[in-house]
Design an enzyme around this catalytic site. Structure first.
Site, PDB file in Angstrom:
ATOM      1  N   LYS A 125      -2.867  -6.695  15.357  1.00 57.70           N
ATOM      2  CA  LYS A 125      -2.974  -7.858  14.462  1.00 57.70           C
ATOM      3  C   LYS A 125      -3.238  -9.133  15.273  1.00 57.70           C
ATOM      4  CE  LYS A 125      -0.616  -5.791  10.576  1.00 57.70           C
ATOM      5  NZ  LYS A 125       0.252  -5.926   9.434  1.00 57.70           N
ATOM      6  N   SER A 135       3.914  -4.022  13.596  1.00 53.78           N
ATOM      7  CA  SER A 135       5.064  -4.792  14.093  1.00 53.78           C
ATOM      8  C   SER A 135       6.085  -3.961  14.851  1.00 53.78           C
ATOM      9  CB  SER A 135       5.744  -5.532  12.929  1.00 53.78           C
ATOM     10  OG  SER A 135       6.084  -4.632  11.894  1.00 53.78           O
ATOM     11  N   GLY A 143       5.792  -0.634   7.533  1.00 53.54           N
ATOM     12  CA  GLY A 143       7.198  -0.451   7.900  1.00 53.54           C
ATOM     13  C   GLY A 143       7.472   0.749   8.789  1.00 53.54           C
ATOM     14  N   GLU A 166      -1.399   1.686   2.446  1.00 54.34           N
ATOM     15  CA  GLU A 166      -0.296   0.817   2.866  1.00 54.34           C
ATOM     16  C   GLU A 166       0.111  -0.105   1.717  1.00 54.34           C
ATOM     17  OE1 GLU A 166      -0.991  -0.020   7.465  1.00 54.34           O
ATOM     18  OE2 GLU A 166      -2.042  -1.477   6.233  1.00 54.34           O
ATOM     19  N   HIS A 224      -8.477  -4.184   5.444  1.00 51.61           N
ATOM     20  CA  HIS A 224      -7.029  -4.279   5.663  1.00 51.61           C
ATOM     21  C   HIS A 224      -6.424  -5.205   4.624  1.00 51.61           C
ATOM     22  CE1 HIS A 224      -3.157  -5.173   7.522  1.00 51.61           C
ATOM     23  NE2 HIS A 224      -3.293  -4.011   8.135  1.00 51.61           N
TER      24      HIS A 224
HETATM   25  O1  G3P Z   1      -2.179  -2.309   9.989  1.00 52.08           O
HETATM   26  C1  G3P Z   1      -0.864  -1.874  10.003  1.00 52.08           C
HETATM   27  C2  G3P Z   1      -0.009  -2.550   9.046  1.00 52.08           C
HETATM   28  O2  G3P Z   1      -0.538  -3.337   8.091  1.00 52.08           O
HETATM   29  C3  G3P Z   1       1.385  -2.148   8.931  1.00 52.08           C
HETATM   30  O3  G3P Z   1       2.076  -3.161   9.573  1.00 52.08           O
HETATM   31  O4  G3P Z   1       3.942  -4.146  10.722  1.00 52.08           O
HETATM   32  O5  G3P Z   1       4.332  -2.773   8.689  1.00 52.08           O
HETATM   33  O6  G3P Z   1       3.647  -1.678  10.796  1.00 52.08           O
HETATM   34  P1  G3P Z   1       3.583  -2.920   9.969  1.00 52.08           P
END
Ligand code: G3P
Length: 225
Positions: free
Chosen positions: A14, A206, A184, A144, A96
Protein backbone atom coordinates in the site's frame (compact mmCIF):
# COMPACT_ATOMS: atom_id res chain seq x y z
CA UNK A 1 -1.11 -17.77 -18.02
CA UNK A 2 -0.43 -16.62 -14.46
CA UNK A 3 3.12 -16.00 -13.33
CA UNK A 4 2.07 -16.67 -9.73
CA UNK A 5 2.12 -20.11 -8.15
CA UNK A 6 -0.53 -21.18 -5.65
CA UNK A 7 -1.15 -21.22 -2.79
CA UNK A 8 -0.30 -17.56 -3.20
CA UNK A 9 0.55 -15.10 -0.46
CA UNK A 10 0.48 -11.57 -1.87
CA UNK A 11 1.76 -8.75 0.30
CA UNK A 12 0.36 -5.37 -0.70
CA UNK A 13 2.67 -2.68 0.67
CA UNK A 14 0.00 0.00 0.00
CA UNK A 15 1.21 3.55 0.74
CA UNK A 16 2.23 3.07 4.35
CA UNK A 17 5.08 5.25 5.60
CA UNK A 18 6.73 2.00 6.71
CA UNK A 19 7.52 1.25 3.03
CA UNK A 20 8.50 4.67 1.76
CA UNK A 21 11.80 4.84 -0.11
CA UNK A 22 14.41 2.21 0.75
CA UNK A 23 12.20 0.61 3.37
CA UNK A 24 10.14 -1.05 0.62
CA UNK A 25 13.21 -2.93 -0.59
CA UNK A 26 14.01 -4.02 2.95
CA UNK A 27 10.51 -5.49 3.37
CA UNK A 28 10.69 -7.16 -0.05
CA UNK A 29 14.00 -8.77 0.99
CA UNK A 30 12.33 -10.12 4.14
CA UNK A 31 9.57 -11.56 1.94
CA UNK A 32 12.21 -13.18 -0.28
CA UNK A 33 14.01 -14.70 2.70
CA UNK A 34 10.80 -16.29 4.01
CA UNK A 35 9.75 -17.43 0.52
CA UNK A 36 13.12 -19.13 0.04
CA UNK A 37 13.21 -20.85 3.41
CA UNK A 38 9.56 -22.00 3.24
CA UNK A 39 9.15 -22.64 -0.48
CA UNK A 40 5.87 -20.69 -0.38
CA UNK A 41 4.99 -18.45 -3.33
CA UNK A 42 5.11 -14.96 -1.82
CA UNK A 43 4.57 -11.97 -4.12
CA UNK A 44 4.94 -8.30 -3.30
CA UNK A 45 3.13 -5.14 -4.41
CA UNK A 46 5.44 -2.21 -3.62
CA UNK A 47 4.55 1.45 -4.11
CA UNK A 48 4.92 2.40 -7.78
CA UNK A 49 8.13 4.46 -7.37
CA UNK A 50 9.88 1.31 -6.06
CA UNK A 51 8.48 -1.10 -8.66
CA UNK A 52 11.47 -1.18 -11.01
CA UNK A 53 14.09 -1.32 -8.25
CA UNK A 54 12.37 -4.17 -6.40
CA UNK A 55 11.65 -6.11 -9.60
CA UNK A 56 15.33 -6.08 -10.47
CA UNK A 57 16.68 -6.60 -6.94
CA UNK A 58 14.40 -9.30 -5.53
CA UNK A 59 13.70 -12.69 -7.12
CA UNK A 60 9.99 -12.71 -6.30
CA UNK A 61 6.99 -11.95 -8.49
CA UNK A 62 6.40 -8.22 -8.15
CA UNK A 63 2.96 -6.76 -8.88
CA UNK A 64 1.90 -3.17 -9.38
CA UNK A 65 -0.80 -1.98 -6.99
CA UNK A 66 -2.86 -0.57 -9.84
CA UNK A 67 -2.74 -0.21 -13.61
CA UNK A 68 -4.79 1.96 -15.94
CA UNK A 69 -6.33 1.11 -19.30
CA UNK A 70 -4.02 3.51 -21.10
CA UNK A 71 -1.73 3.12 -24.06
CA UNK A 72 1.86 4.39 -23.99
CA UNK A 73 2.10 8.01 -25.11
CA UNK A 74 -0.02 10.97 -24.04
CA UNK A 75 -1.03 9.65 -20.63
CA UNK A 76 0.53 11.95 -18.05
CA UNK A 77 0.35 10.53 -14.56
CA UNK A 78 -1.39 7.30 -15.58
CA UNK A 79 0.12 3.86 -15.08
CA UNK A 80 0.17 1.89 -18.32
CA UNK A 81 0.39 -1.91 -18.56
CA UNK A 82 3.35 -1.41 -20.89
CA UNK A 83 5.13 0.71 -18.24
CA UNK A 84 4.82 -1.89 -15.48
CA UNK A 85 5.88 -4.65 -17.86
CA UNK A 86 9.01 -2.69 -18.79
CA UNK A 87 9.67 -2.12 -15.08
CA UNK A 88 9.83 -5.90 -14.59
CA UNK A 89 6.47 -6.44 -12.92
CA UNK A 90 4.84 -9.86 -13.20
CA UNK A 91 1.39 -8.29 -13.15
CA UNK A 92 -0.90 -5.99 -11.22
CA UNK A 93 -3.68 -5.67 -8.72
CA UNK A 94 -6.70 -3.99 -10.29
CA UNK A 95 -9.85 -2.46 -8.81
CA UNK A 96 -8.54 -2.51 -5.24
CA UNK A 97 -11.05 -1.30 -2.69
CA UNK A 98 -8.88 1.80 -2.25
CA UNK A 99 -8.58 2.34 -6.02
CA UNK A 100 -11.83 1.28 -7.67
CA UNK A 101 -12.18 1.35 -11.46
CA UNK A 102 -15.22 1.75 -13.68
CA UNK A 103 -16.17 -1.49 -15.41
CA UNK A 104 -15.19 -0.51 -18.95
CA UNK A 105 -11.73 0.61 -17.81
CA UNK A 106 -11.28 -2.53 -15.71
CA UNK A 107 -12.19 -4.73 -18.68
CA UNK A 108 -9.78 -2.86 -20.95
CA UNK A 109 -6.98 -2.97 -18.38
CA UNK A 110 -7.38 -6.72 -17.83
CA UNK A 111 -7.30 -7.30 -21.59
CA UNK A 112 -4.25 -5.07 -22.04
CA UNK A 113 -2.42 -6.90 -19.24
CA UNK A 114 -3.30 -10.24 -20.80
CA UNK A 115 -1.86 -9.19 -24.14
CA UNK A 116 1.42 -8.36 -22.37
CA UNK A 117 1.35 -11.61 -20.36
CA UNK A 118 0.94 -9.70 -17.11
CA UNK A 119 -0.84 -11.57 -14.32
CA UNK A 120 -4.09 -9.91 -13.23
CA UNK A 121 -5.51 -9.88 -9.71
CA UNK A 122 -8.91 -8.19 -9.71
CA UNK A 123 -10.20 -7.14 -6.29
CA UNK A 124 -13.89 -7.46 -5.43
CA UNK A 125 -16.03 -7.20 -2.31
CA UNK A 126 -18.79 -9.81 -2.57
CA UNK A 127 -19.75 -13.02 -4.39
CA UNK A 128 -21.83 -10.95 -6.83
CA UNK A 129 -19.01 -8.60 -7.82
CA UNK A 130 -16.66 -11.60 -7.96
CA UNK A 131 -18.98 -13.26 -10.46
CA UNK A 132 -19.06 -10.06 -12.50
CA UNK A 133 -15.26 -9.80 -12.43
CA UNK A 134 -14.98 -13.45 -13.49
CA UNK A 135 -16.58 -12.57 -16.81
CA UNK A 136 -13.44 -10.51 -17.55
CA UNK A 137 -11.31 -13.66 -17.19
CA UNK A 138 -8.53 -12.34 -14.94
CA UNK A 139 -6.00 -14.80 -13.51
CA UNK A 140 -7.08 -14.16 -9.92
CA UNK A 141 -9.98 -12.56 -8.09
CA UNK A 142 -9.27 -11.32 -4.56
CA UNK A 143 -12.42 -10.88 -2.50
CA UNK A 144 -12.08 -8.41 0.39
CA UNK A 145 -14.96 -6.94 2.41
CA UNK A 146 -13.89 -3.27 2.67
CA UNK A 147 -15.12 -2.84 6.24
CA UNK A 148 -12.61 -5.47 7.44
CA UNK A 149 -9.60 -4.05 5.59
CA UNK A 150 -6.89 -2.83 7.94
CA UNK A 151 -8.72 -4.27 10.94
CA UNK A 152 -7.84 -6.93 13.48
CA UNK A 153 -10.42 -9.55 12.54
CA UNK A 154 -9.78 -11.73 9.51
CA UNK A 155 -12.40 -12.11 6.79
CA UNK A 156 -11.98 -15.85 7.31
CA UNK A 157 -13.37 -15.47 10.85
CA UNK A 158 -15.74 -12.53 10.47
CA UNK A 159 -17.26 -13.32 7.05
CA UNK A 160 -16.19 -16.84 5.97
CA UNK A 161 -19.27 -17.12 3.78
CA UNK A 162 -18.02 -14.24 1.61
CA UNK A 163 -14.98 -16.35 0.72
CA UNK A 164 -16.77 -19.63 0.06
CA UNK A 165 -19.59 -17.93 -1.85
CA UNK A 166 -17.12 -16.00 -4.01
CA UNK A 167 -15.22 -19.22 -4.77
CA UNK A 168 -18.45 -20.97 -5.80
CA UNK A 169 -19.66 -18.02 -7.88
CA UNK A 170 -16.36 -17.70 -9.76
CA UNK A 171 -16.04 -21.46 -10.32
CA UNK A 172 -19.45 -21.47 -12.02
CA UNK A 173 -18.31 -18.87 -14.52
CA UNK A 174 -14.69 -19.82 -15.12
CA UNK A 175 -13.02 -22.65 -13.23
CA UNK A 176 -9.57 -21.46 -14.40
CA UNK A 177 -9.78 -18.33 -12.25
CA UNK A 178 -8.32 -18.69 -8.77
CA UNK A 179 -9.90 -16.87 -5.87
CA UNK A 180 -7.89 -15.23 -3.10
CA UNK A 181 -9.26 -13.53 -0.02
CA UNK A 182 -8.12 -10.67 2.12
CA UNK A 183 -8.98 -8.14 4.84
CA UNK A 184 -7.67 -8.52 8.36
CA UNK A 185 -5.57 -11.60 7.50
CA UNK A 186 -2.63 -11.73 9.90
CA UNK A 187 -1.79 -15.28 10.97
CA UNK A 188 -1.02 -18.74 9.66
CA UNK A 189 -4.36 -19.89 11.04
CA UNK A 190 -6.15 -17.24 8.95
CA UNK A 191 -4.32 -18.50 5.86
CA UNK A 192 -5.14 -22.14 6.65
CA UNK A 193 -8.81 -21.20 7.05
CA UNK A 194 -8.75 -19.36 3.72
CA UNK A 195 -7.50 -22.50 2.01
CA UNK A 196 -10.13 -24.58 3.82
CA UNK A 197 -12.80 -22.20 2.48
CA UNK A 198 -11.61 -22.89 -1.07
CA UNK A 199 -9.33 -19.90 -1.62
CA UNK A 200 -6.06 -20.32 -3.50
CA UNK A 201 -4.28 -17.93 -1.17
CA UNK A 202 -4.46 -14.54 0.49
CA UNK A 203 -3.88 -10.86 -0.23
CA UNK A 204 -2.84 -8.88 2.82
CA UNK A 205 -1.15 -5.69 3.91
CA UNK A 206 -1.17 -4.21 7.42
CA UNK A 207 -0.46 -7.47 9.26
CA UNK A 208 2.97 -7.57 7.60
CA UNK A 209 3.73 -3.97 6.63
CA UNK A 210 2.95 -2.50 10.05
CA UNK A 211 4.38 -5.37 12.09
CA UNK A 212 7.25 -4.71 14.49
CA UNK A 213 8.86 -7.91 13.15
CA UNK A 214 7.56 -8.54 9.60
CA UNK A 215 9.72 -11.64 9.14
CA UNK A 216 8.17 -13.33 12.18
CA UNK A 217 4.68 -12.55 10.86
CA UNK A 218 5.61 -13.88 7.40
CA UNK A 219 6.97 -17.10 8.90
CA UNK A 220 3.74 -17.60 10.79
CA UNK A 221 1.64 -16.80 7.71
CA UNK A 222 3.24 -19.59 5.65
CA UNK A 223 3.37 -22.08 8.53
CA UNK A 224 0.56 -24.35 7.30
CA UNK A 225 1.19 -24.12 3.56
O1 G3P B 1 -4.72 -5.38 -0.42
C1 G3P B 1 -4.83 -6.01 0.81
C2 G3P B 1 -5.84 -5.42 1.68
O2 G3P B 1 -6.71 -4.52 1.20
C3 G3P B 1 -6.09 -6.02 2.98
O3 G3P B 1 -5.47 -5.16 3.87
O4 G3P B 1 -4.45 -4.52 5.95
O5 G3P B 1 -6.56 -5.84 5.96
O6 G3P B 1 -4.44 -6.92 5.28
P1 G3P B 1 -5.21 -5.64 5.35
Amino acid sequence: MSKLKTPAVIINFKAYTEVEGGRALKLAESCLEVAEESGVAISVCPPLPELSLISSAVALPVLAQHVDAKKPGSATGWVTPSMISAAGAAGSLLNHSEHRMILADLAAAVAACRSLELTTVVCTDTAITSAAAASLAPDFIAVEPPELIGGDVSVTEARPEVVSEAVAAVQKIDADIQVLCGAGVKTGKDVAKAIELGAAGVLLASGVVKAADPKAVLRDLVRYL
